[in-house]
Design a protein around this motif. Structure first.
Motif, short mmCIF file in Angstrom:
data_model
loop_
_atom_site.label_atom_id
_atom_site.label_comp_id
_atom_site.label_asym_id
_atom_site.label_seq_id
_atom_site.Cartn_x
_atom_site.Cartn_y
_atom_site.Cartn_z
N GLU A 216 30.34 48.74 39.53
CA GLU A 216 30.34 49.58 40.72
C GLU A 216 31.10 50.87 40.41
OE1 GLU A 216 30.81 47.10 44.17
OE2 GLU A 216 31.54 48.80 45.34
N TYR B 58 42.29 36.17 40.92
CA TYR B 58 40.93 36.06 40.39
C TYR B 58 40.31 37.43 40.24
CZ TYR B 58 41.37 31.26 42.06
OH TYR B 58 41.82 29.98 42.31
N ILE C 282 35.11 50.58 40.23
CA ILE C 282 35.62 49.68 41.26
C ILE C 282 35.58 48.26 40.72
CG2 ILE C 282 35.15 48.73 43.56
CD1 ILE C 282 33.94 51.50 44.23
N VAL C 283 36.71 47.55 40.82
CA VAL C 283 36.73 46.13 40.44
C VAL C 283 37.04 45.29 41.67
CG1 VAL C 283 37.36 46.46 38.03
CG2 VAL C 283 39.16 46.32 39.77
N GLU C 284 36.61 44.05 41.61
CA GLU C 284 36.80 43.15 42.74
C GLU C 284 37.79 42.06 42.35
OE1 GLU C 284 33.04 42.59 44.69
OE2 GLU C 284 33.72 40.74 45.59
N LEU C 285 38.82 41.87 43.15
CA LEU C 285 39.90 40.94 42.83
C LEU C 285 40.21 40.04 44.03
CD1 LEU C 285 42.41 43.55 41.36
CD2 LEU C 285 41.02 41.95 40.03
N LYS D 256 38.42 45.23 46.88
CA LYS D 256 37.82 46.14 45.94
C LYS D 256 38.89 47.18 45.60
CE LYS D 256 33.00 45.58 46.99
NZ LYS D 256 31.68 46.19 46.82
N VAL D 257 39.09 47.44 44.30
CA VAL D 257 40.11 48.40 43.87
C VAL D 257 39.44 49.50 43.05
CG1 VAL D 257 42.21 48.73 42.50
CG2 VAL D 257 41.88 46.62 43.82
#
Lengths: 69, 69, 69, 69, 69, 69, 69, 69, 69, 69, 69, 69
Positions: free
Chosen positions: C10, H6, I8-11, I62-63
């Motif tokens: 993303e 995670y 964007i990363v999801e954590l 989301k970061v």
């Protein structure tokens, strides 16, 4: 600076030319009465058709502006 | 006039040039078989990538047209 | 060919000029580190406003690329 | 009976009177060309305003019908 | 005509009688201060219950009106 | 090749056996009248229950096909 | 009492301390110009990061207030 | 144990056979580079059609894995 | 400055104490490998229950961080 | 009063007459076993069609009631 | 028959074998206490991973059953 | 262990103090009648306002618990 409060208004702008100018037209009109606009978000993209062609694009926007002095 | 009935079809148009011409291409093709198209709504914007660049844009549309004579 | 596995990242690209060049800028930057990008999907369209005008468009993309050799 | 296949069309009906008659008007028009309609789902409820009052209600429907003989 | 700009406000109207009169009540109140209302969209339908029966329906609307003179 | 136009239809297929055969049944029926189907997307998965067991699965699909010759 | 009409505004409040104080800051600012606020709904929770830590939380709210006297 | 962090990645797996084997293929490929995968969520189910039949299923997954040692 | 590209990363972060510290824990872990984090968005709030009480909160984020040098 | 706990159930009511009476029928049946119902929210509006006309409306509701004594 | 009232419950079933058997397991357990189940809808498909492989599929269902005698 | 079946209930808890204690209050009340609660998910965050300040927070939860012995 971390304590800003924003208000958000919802607008629809339109243009026969492009999505970008539909956005521009909405902001130009809004800037007559709203100062300190900071960002927008497109939430819907539509348009009207005449004779099988796009007559004008319509873009629905959320626009955020600061309430602070 | 308040008793119009519309039918809605879903189309995907594409173009190597812009989002607007992807919309145009879908409407141009549809107008060969559908008369009285009145409005469209963009429900998805995608595209294909070749060599790290946009090869063509793909825009998914809902198109409304009147069923009335 | 039916057993490809894709990974999706993303990204947010921006441009003062148009939605299309905001997409281009995101892909150009991504192509420095990601090979084999195949498609993108626009999931959010926003922008920043300065002096009542669009300062730059921001387009959030999902970009799919193959993990296969 | 468990192997029916349905097709779904999307329609907009309108009426100056009520949401129910907007649904009725869409189905009445559709039944001129579609046989075996089985169910509908309301996916959007809108309307037009004139002189501060509802001029007509517009209801967007998905209508399912069997393709079987 | 293709360069209209619309503003959208969000309202909740209620009525003990019907969904339609809940919409009417919201528009009647809004028309005291907003001129040139053009369309509405129902975005939520709720209600309050007393003694196991509907005490009143509540309909949340988005209402669009022109900013042009 | 970048200028294809697709049309999308919405179908419900069902099967007592599996989700996959519910998809198959919808496509088999659709292929009687639609040529050039290219992709599908599952948008809803449901089913009917009899005697506490699945009587048949129902899968709602969007199916895209080319309008080009 | 069943004929109240509410208007809804959308606000973003922020605070370096907590989600709750971001809500409080939005309401405190809004109460300078809006009387009779009755309820809020959180529709988005975001924040800014500096040096790997939360600089401030941002909470987007819908706030309902009565238009009645 | 309550302080796990995670990370989530998004993948598309495909298979000519079944939805389950499309999931398996995505996980098998991902496990070459990601250790400690814990859960997945199917967020989209699609497929390609050839000659009126499913050529292969495509399943888009979010996959969560621990960043802890 | 208008040509930044963000990834964007999801954590998922968790904490037995509060939603805010679940966010903090996710960012603290992420900052070990990601520089230039700029904003986050909460997209899901969950938790685990033991003996009828919250054992720990889980916040999915989301970061966004800059890819620019 | 600020410490009420509500439980929410999901119901489908139907009626051949109107959307309002479909809501009424669901609440009337529910009130046989649930006391202290306070509000409802319409989350889906559907219906069955026979001979090209609405046979009955189906309204899916969430209904909230207090668990307090 | 048009005045049925349905209640809907939400369940999660799981199985190491397939999505279909995860649905079956949920219904089998539910049928111990619920009579007259009529339909289900899949609203979420997830799973747990062990050693890089699916340990079990988890399917979240809404199940509708009649309240009538 | 992979054959657990969960049931999910929807609750609203409230508290004048914080989002976390609104969650706690919902779970405390639910634990009077539900054993084996395992997880929750926040699906809506709202609140009531009095005199321009938060009177109490309201958090809508889905709570999952095992049906197994």
């Amino acid at each position: 600076m971390s304590d800003h409060v924003y208000k958000i208004v919802e607008l629809v702008g339109s243009s026969p030319d492009s999505l970008e100018s539909a956005i521009d037209n909405a902001l130009k009109k809004a800037s007559e009465t709203i100062r300190h606009m900071r960002w927008f978000e497109v939430i819907e993209t539509r348009g009207h058709i005449e004779d099988g062609q796009v007559a004008h694009y319509q873009v629905k926007l959320k626009v955020g502006f600061t309430l602070d002095d």
